[in-house]
Design a protein around this motif. Structure first.
Motif, PDB file in Angstrom:
ATOM      1  N   ASP A  65       0.842  -1.203   0.000  1.00  0.00           N
ATOM      2  CA  ASP A  65       0.000   0.000   0.000  1.00  0.00           C
ATOM      3  C   ASP A  65       0.875   1.250   0.000  1.00  0.00           C
ATOM      4  N   HIS A  67       0.151   4.129   0.722  1.00  0.00           N
ATOM      5  CA  HIS A  67      -0.238   5.060   1.777  1.00  0.00           C
ATOM      6  C   HIS A  67       0.406   4.706   3.122  1.00  0.00           C
ATOM      7  N   TYR A 308      -0.038   6.984   6.529  1.00  0.00           N
ATOM      8  CA  TYR A 308       0.019   8.420   6.229  1.00  0.00           C
ATOM      9  C   TYR A 308      -1.322   9.084   6.546  1.00  0.00           C
ATOM     10  N   SER A 309      -2.383   8.401   6.153  1.00  0.00           N
ATOM     11  CA  SER A 309      -3.738   8.919   6.339  1.00  0.00           C
ATOM     12  C   SER A 309      -4.635   7.734   6.682  1.00  0.00           C
ATOM     13  N   ILE A 311      -6.690   4.586   6.477  1.00  0.00           N
ATOM     14  CA  ILE A 311      -6.788   3.504   5.491  1.00  0.00           C
ATOM     15  C   ILE A 311      -7.745   2.448   6.041  1.00  0.00           C
TER      16      ILE A 311
END
Length: 415
Positions: A65, A67, A308-309, A311
Motif C-alpha cells: 500500500d 499510503h 500516512y492517512s 486507510i
C-alpha cells in the motif's frame, strides 16, 4: 532494539492478551498456536491505539500500500532514535528517497546491473563453510549457533564489503555485542550488556566511515569501494548513506541468516526423513529453504509501519499516524492461503511466503541469505555424523521479532 506495543492482560482471541503472550519469552519455542488465535481477528486494535495485522491477504495488502510509511517520524507519537547521530538505512525511508537509495545499492548487489554477484561468491561461501565445519568435524558435541551460524554470515559480509582481513575480528565482536544488546532484559541482565551494544554500534559506524573515506579512488575494493566511486544515473551515494547500507547488511543481514540456518538445522533434525533425503538429493535444498522461510521464518514480525492517512484494512479503519504491526510468520501459516500450513513440506508448490517481506521493502539481500543457507545446510547434512538434538526445544533468544535459537546443541557420532 525496535520494540512493539505492550498490550494489557491475556484475553480472548484477537485481543491484546494474545499479542502479549506472543511477546512473552515463554512462547518463543512455539508461537504458532497464538498466531492462529490472532488470525481470528485479521486486524486487531491494541489498547495503545496501534493495530496488529495477522492474515496473509491483509499483510500483503499493507506491504504493497503506497499510503503506508516506513519512516517512524510519521508516527503520531514518534519514537526516540535508537542510535543518536546515525543516518537511517534506506529501509526506514519512503519513496522517492527509498527508491533512489535502493537503486544505487542494487546496482552493485544484484540484478540487473550485477547479476553474477552471488554466484560469483560460490567458491568463497563454500570455503568458509568447509573451514568452519573442519574446526568441529571430529567433536562429539557442537553448538550449531556459536560454532557455525554466528561466524559464517559476518565473515561473508566482511568479504563482500571489502573489509581488510585484519579488521574482521573486530567486526565479529561488534556484531556479537550488538546482537546481545538486542536481547537485553533490564530485569536480569547487567547494564554492561546494553552499554556494550551501544558502544559497538558507535565503533562500527566510525570504522565503516573511515573505510569508506579510504575507498575514494579505489572502485574495485569491495562493495564499499564500488559505492564510494559510482556516479550512476542517481548520482553518487553519500558516505553517510554508504555506512548506513553497510550496517544494514552487517546487522540485519547477519541476524536473518543466523536464524535461518539455525531454524533450518533444527527443523531438519526434527524431520530426519527430510534430512536423509537432502543428503541423497542435494538439489532439494532450493525448495527446502523456501519452505523454511515459510514454516520457520527468521523474521517473524515487522513491528512498524505507519499510515500516512486513514486507510481501511479488512473493514477496519486505521487512523493516519497509527502504528501497524505485521505478523509475517502468522501470514505464512494462514490456512486460507497455504494448504496444511503447519506441515513442513519441501515439495510445496506455489510457496509465495512472507519470509523476506513483500512490496518495495522486499529484503534486498535475500539472494545472498538464500544461497548462504543453501550451502550451509547442504554441507552440514553431508558432513555431520548421525547428528541429533541434545535438547528439544532448544533455548531461544528473547526477541519475538527476530526468532531463532540462542544455542543449538547437536550430538554426533556414537557419543
Amino acid at each position: 532494539m525496535t520494540t512493539a506495543a505492550t498490550p494489557a492482560t491475556p484475553g480472548t482471541p484477537g485481543t491484546p492478551g494474545t499479542l502479549q503472550r506472543i511477546f512473552d519469552p515463554s512462547a518463543r519455542a512455539d508461537p504458532y498456536p497464538l498466531y492462529a488465535e490472532l488470525r481470528e481477528t485479521p486486524v486487531a486494535r491494541q489498547e495503545d491505539g496501534s493495530y496488529v495485522v495477522s492474515t496473509y491477504r491483509e499483510i500483503t495488502a499493507v506491504l504493497n500500500d503506497p499510503h503506508l510509511s516506513s519512516d517512524l517520524r510519521n508516527l503520531s507519537r514518534p519514537l526516540p532514535a535508537v542510535e543518536e547521530g546515525a543516518t537511517p538505512a534506506f529501509i526506514k525511508t519512503d519513496p522517492p528517497e527509498h527508491d533512489r537509495l535502493r537503486r544505487m545499492a542494487m546496482r552493485h548487489f544484484g540484478p540487473p546491473h550485477t547479476p553474477g554477484l552471488v554466484m560469483g561468491m560460490e567458491s568463497d561461501l563454500t570455503a568458509i563453510v568447509d573451514s568452519l565445519i573442519d574446526a568441529f568435524a571430529d567433536k562429539e558435541r557442537i553448538d550449531v549457533v556459536d560454532d557455525f551460524a554466528l561466524p559464517f554470515p559476518v565473515t561473508v559480509i566482511c568479504h563482500l564489503l571489502g573489509v581488510p582481513r585484519e579488521d574482521e575480528p573486530r567486526f565479529h565482536l561488534w556484531v556479537n555485542d550488538i546482537m546481545n544488546s538486542v536481547d537485553y532484559d533490564p530485569e536480569t541482565d547487567p547494564k554492561e550488556r546494553l552499554h556494550k551494544g551501544v558502544q559497538a554500534r558507535k565503533d562500527l559506524r566510525q570504522c565503516l566511515g573511515r573505510l569508506v573515506e579510504q575507498r575514494h579512488g579505489r572502485p574495485d575494493d569491495g562493495l564499499l569501494g564500488r559505492l564510494a566511486n559510482d556516479d550512476g544515473p542517481d548520482g553518487r551515494m553519500s558516505d553517510a548513506d554508504i555506512v548506513a547500507t553497510a550496517r544494514l547488511l552487517l546487522i540485519a543481514g547477519h541476524e536473518t541468516t543466523v536464524n535461518l540456518i539455525a531454524n533450518g538445522m533444527l527443523t531438519l533434525l526434527r524431520h530426519p526423513k527430510v534430512l536423509h533425503r537432502l543428503r541423497a538429493e542435494p538439489d532439494l535444498v532450493v525448495p527446502l529453504v523456501e519452505e523454511l522461510l515459510r514454516y520457520e521464518p527468521p523474521v517473524q514480525i515487522i513491528p512498524w509501519r505507519v499510515a500516512y492517512s486513514d486507510i481501511t484494512v479488512a473493514d477496519t479503519v486505521i487512523p493516519g499516524g497509527s502504528q501497524i504491526m505485521l505478523m509475517l510468520a502468522s501470514g505464512s501459516r494462514d490456512p486460507k492461503r497455504f494448504r496444511d500450513p503447519d506441515r513442513f513440506d519441501p515439495d510445496r508448490r506455489d510457496n509465495q511466503h512472507l519470509g523476506f517481506g513483500s512490496g518495495i521493502h522486499l529484503c534486498f539481500a535475500a539472494p545472498l541469505a538464500r544461497r548462504e543457507t543453501q550451502i550451509a545446510l547442504t554441507e552440514l547434512v553431508r558432513r555431520l555424523d548421525r547428528p541429533r538434538l541434545v535438547t528439544d526445544p532448544p533455548p531461544y533468544r528473547r526477541s519475538p521479532v527476530l526468532r531463532g535459537p540462542i544455542h543449538l546443541d547437536v550430538q554426533q557420532g556414537d557419543g
